[in-house]
Design a protein around this motif. Structure first.
Motif, mmCIF file in Angstrom:
data_model
loop_
_atom_site.group_PDB
_atom_site.id
_atom_site.type_symbol
_atom_site.label_atom_id
_atom_site.label_comp_id
_atom_site.label_asym_id
_atom_site.label_seq_id
_atom_site.Cartn_x
_atom_site.Cartn_y
_atom_site.Cartn_z
ATOM 1 N N SER A 199 -36.703 -13.597 -13.644
ATOM 2 C CA SER A 199 -35.283 -13.289 -13.430
ATOM 3 C C SER A 199 -34.691 -14.187 -12.353
ATOM 4 O O SER A 199 -33.566 -14.687 -12.498
ATOM 5 C CB SER A 199 -35.121 -11.818 -13.037
ATOM 6 N N ALA A 200 -35.437 -14.383 -11.267
ATOM 7 C CA ALA A 200 -34.956 -15.224 -10.172
ATOM 8 C C ALA A 200 -34.722 -16.655 -10.641
ATOM 9 O O ALA A 200 -33.714 -17.281 -10.289
ATOM 10 C CB ALA A 200 -35.952 -15.203 -9.019
ATOM 11 N N LEU A 203 -31.649 -16.759 -12.951
ATOM 12 C CA LEU A 203 -30.436 -16.659 -12.132
ATOM 13 C C LEU A 203 -30.168 -17.976 -11.405
ATOM 14 O O LEU A 203 -29.015 -18.404 -11.278
ATOM 15 C CB LEU A 203 -30.593 -15.525 -11.119
ATOM 16 N N ILE A 207 -26.719 -19.963 -11.691
ATOM 17 C CA ILE A 207 -25.929 -20.211 -10.476
ATOM 18 C C ILE A 207 -25.760 -21.712 -10.267
ATOM 19 O O ILE A 207 -24.678 -22.195 -9.928
ATOM 20 C CB ILE A 207 -26.588 -19.566 -9.243
ATOM 21 N N ALA A 253 -31.310 -18.404 -3.851
ATOM 22 C CA ALA A 253 -30.236 -17.468 -4.183
ATOM 23 C C ALA A 253 -30.688 -16.512 -5.292
ATOM 24 O O ALA A 253 -30.416 -15.300 -5.235
ATOM 25 C CB ALA A 253 -28.986 -18.226 -4.623
ATOM 26 N N GLY A 254 -31.377 -17.047 -6.290
ATOM 27 C CA GLY A 254 -31.906 -16.201 -7.360
ATOM 28 C C GLY A 254 -32.935 -15.220 -6.835
ATOM 29 O O GLY A 254 -32.973 -14.046 -7.247
ATOM 30 N N THR A 255 -33.781 -15.689 -5.922
ATOM 31 C CA THR A 255 -34.782 -14.819 -5.296
ATOM 32 C C THR A 255 -34.108 -13.709 -4.494
ATOM 33 O O THR A 255 -34.528 -12.547 -4.531
ATOM 34 C CB THR A 255 -35.693 -15.645 -4.374
ATOM 35 N N PHE A 256 -33.047 -14.082 -3.768
ATOM 36 C CA PHE A 256 -32.279 -13.106 -2.990
ATOM 37 C C PHE A 256 -31.754 -11.984 -3.891
ATOM 38 O O PHE A 256 -31.923 -10.795 -3.595
ATOM 39 C CB PHE A 256 -31.114 -13.821 -2.300
ATOM 40 N N LEU A 257 -31.138 -12.355 -4.997
ATOM 41 C CA LEU A 257 -30.573 -11.360 -5.911
ATOM 42 C C LEU A 257 -31.661 -10.500 -6.543
ATOM 43 O O LEU A 257 -31.525 -9.271 -6.627
ATOM 44 C CB LEU A 257 -29.757 -12.060 -6.999
ATOM 45 N N ALA A 258 -32.746 -11.138 -6.992
ATOM 46 C CA ALA A 258 -33.822 -10.393 -7.650
ATOM 47 C C ALA A 258 -34.520 -9.446 -6.680
ATOM 48 O O ALA A 258 -34.895 -8.327 -7.061
ATOM 49 C CB ALA A 258 -34.836 -11.364 -8.253
ATOM 50 N N TYR A 261 -31.668 -6.647 -5.160
ATOM 51 C CA TYR A 261 -31.099 -5.783 -6.194
ATOM 52 C C TYR A 261 -32.154 -5.317 -7.195
ATOM 53 O O TYR A 261 -31.802 -4.697 -8.213
ATOM 54 C CB TYR A 261 -29.959 -6.506 -6.915
ATOM 55 N N ILE A 263 -33.852 -6.812 -9.438
ATOM 56 C CA ILE A 263 -33.567 -7.272 -10.799
ATOM 57 C C ILE A 263 -34.870 -7.683 -11.478
ATOM 58 O O ILE A 263 -35.667 -8.448 -10.929
ATOM 59 C CB ILE A 263 -32.596 -8.467 -10.775
#
Length: 277
Positions: A199-200, A203, A207, A253-258, A261, A263
């Motif tokens: 997912s990361a 994303l 992004i 940034a993808g790692t942050f979101l995953a 949140y 994800i």
């Protein structure tokens, strides 16, 4: 969660962020991060303690050196604030657990990688190794403290994520993507598991595509002004479809979101399916 602890971790974060700026500035420069006092690199003036207060000194001095009046980069307060915010978020997610300090250090390393890659278009191997080791330590602690063990696929998630990056690097002779991004993906997979790691990465590509298009539009529309000058620092030859753009910031940034949140590939797929409908 105690809000007073949240404030404490925010203040701790901006102080640590100030140190991360020094680490990024001095890395591979021949100077140790803890060696000597900070100076203005334009006039050589040794900075006093009141010129080094995180965030505050930058704005009080009008983003300029008190000695020679040269401009101070916005990198300094932004990194300090980013670190403060992330420290606060990690505290609210993890709580006062044994994993908390490891997560804080891990995100410090990711912030340093993000800034260094943006400045120099390269991901330092030493930072990636530290990040990966920390991710393995967190994985081991979660398995022993939370219970239930760890799925074998999650143990090797980093290797699975590395393979497509290596293929892109190998078949493009390094033109499409750097191998450093693949090395970074090893730690991301270890930290988030196979579902969160995939997912990361997804994303990150989305992004990256959105930001790249946005930057290309800005470069075409804004021929002059402060925004154009900022873009020219990162892309001195201008922006076009062949311009190199560092990918580590998007992976982080993808790692942050995953991570924040929670994800997973399943939740991401469901969200995409819902949007399609």
């Amino acid at each position: 969660m105690d809000i007073s602890f949240g404030i404490f971790f925010f203040i701790l974060g901006i102080v640590v962020g100030s140190f991360l700026n020094v680490v990024v500035l001095r890395y591979r420069s021949g100077l140790k991060a803890t060696q000597g006092r900070s100076i203005c690199f334009t006039c050589g003036k040794t900075l006093h303690w009141y010129e080094l207060i995180p965030v505050v000194s930058f704005f009080i001095q009008g983003a300029r050196c008190r000695g020679c009046k040269s401009r101070i980069s916005w990198q300094y307060p932004l990194v300090e604030l980013l670190t403060g915010v992330i420290f606060t978020l990690v505290y609210f997610k993890e709580g006062l657990t044994i994993i908390l300090p490891l997560q804080l250090i891990l995100w410090c390393v990711l912030i340093a990688i993000l800034v260094y890659d943006m400045k120099h278009m390269i991901i330092p191997d030493a930072m990636v190794i530290i990040f990966t080791i920390l991710a393995f330590m967190i994985l081991a602690l979660e398995a022993s403290t939370i219970g239930g063990g760890v799925e074998m696929v999650d143990v090797f998630a980093g290797v699975f994520l590395f393979i497509p990056f290596y293929a892109l690097w190998f078949f493009s002779y390094g033109k499409w993507i750097g191998l450093g991004d693949g090395k970074l993906a090893i730690g991301i997979g270890t930290l988030l598991g196979i579902s969160g790691g995939v997912s990361a990465v997804m994303l990150a590509f989305w992004i990256g595509a959105i930001v790249s298009v946005f930057l290309l539009i800005l470069d075409r529309v804004l021929k002059h002004g402060p925004v154009r000058r900022i873009l020219s620092r990162f892309f001195p030859r201008g922006l076009n479809i062949k311009s190199e753009i560092p990918f580590a910031p998007f992976l982080i940034a993808g790692t942050f979101l995953a991570y924040f949140y929670s994800i997973t590939f399943t939740t991401l797929s469901v969200s995409l399916f819902s949007l399609h409908l």
